[in-house]
Design a protein around this motif. Sequence first.
Motif, short mmCIF file in Angstrom:
data_model
loop_
_atom_site.label_atom_id
_atom_site.label_comp_id
_atom_site.label_asym_id
_atom_site.label_seq_id
_atom_site.Cartn_x
_atom_site.Cartn_y
_atom_site.Cartn_z
N TYR A 129 6.75 2.28 1.64
CA TYR A 129 5.80 1.27 1.20
C TYR A 129 4.43 1.86 0.88
O TYR A 129 3.51 1.13 0.53
N LYS A 137 1.53 3.27 -1.03
CA LYS A 137 1.07 3.28 -2.43
C LYS A 137 0.16 4.47 -2.68
O LYS A 137 0.18 5.04 -3.75
N GLU A 167 1.96 -1.19 0.43
CA GLU A 167 2.35 -2.49 -0.12
C GLU A 167 2.65 -3.38 1.08
O GLU A 167 3.65 -3.19 1.77
N TYR A 185 5.23 -8.49 -1.09
CA TYR A 185 5.43 -8.68 -2.52
C TYR A 185 6.26 -9.95 -2.69
O TYR A 185 7.22 -10.17 -1.96
N GLU A 203 1.45 -8.97 -5.54
CA GLU A 203 1.58 -7.83 -4.64
C GLU A 203 0.31 -7.72 -3.81
O GLU A 203 -0.78 -7.61 -4.35
N GLU A 215 -1.80 -5.58 -0.92
CA GLU A 215 -1.91 -4.25 -0.35
C GLU A 215 -2.76 -4.29 0.92
O GLU A 215 -3.61 -5.17 1.08
#
Length: 171
Positions: A54, A56, A96, A99, A110, A112
Motif C-alpha cells: 500500500y 505510495k 493508500e 480506496y 483514493e 492517503e
Amino acid sequence: MKQLQKKNEISSNLFDLVVAGSFNVNYERYLEKNQSLFIGATFFDTYAYYDIGYIKDSDAISLKAAYVIYFSKKKDHAGFYFYPQAKLRTGTVTVEDYYYYDYISDTNVEEEYTYDVDGFSLGFGIGHKWVFNDTFTLGINGEIARNLGSIDDDYLDNVEPRFGINFGIRF
C-alpha cells in the motif's frame, strides 16, 4: 584461523528490496577474533513491514550501526552470528489508506495517509552467513529493535521486527 586476507565486505538486503521496495547498502569491516563493525544505509525505508503493498511514497532514510560477533571457531567471519545495533531514521511514508468507487459522482476516490518515521532505536539481531570462494557471501538474519523516539504510536508499534537476505562481496 588464518590471517585475514580480505578485511571488508559490501552487501545489500535483497529481501527488503523485493518485499518493501527499500534499497540498502552495507559496509562491514572485519576485526580480529571473528568480530566486525557494520554500518548500513537504507533509502526509501519503511517502518518494519507495515503497509507493504500500500506504500505510495517513502522519503525515509535510515542509518544503522552494529557490532557483529561470529561464533564459528573454524571459519573467518562466517556461520552463526549475533549483533547489538543502533538505528537512526528520518522521513515520512505515504500509504493508500483506502480506496473506493463513488457511484454518485462516478469517480474513484483514493485517500492517503502520511506518517512520520523519525526516531532512534536500539535492538539486536541474529543470523547466519555463508562464504563462497572466499569472495561472495549470502546471509540470512532477523532483528528486533525498540523505538526510543516519538513515533505515531496510534498507528505504529514501538517494536520493529526486520528480516534480511543479504548478498555481499568481500575485498
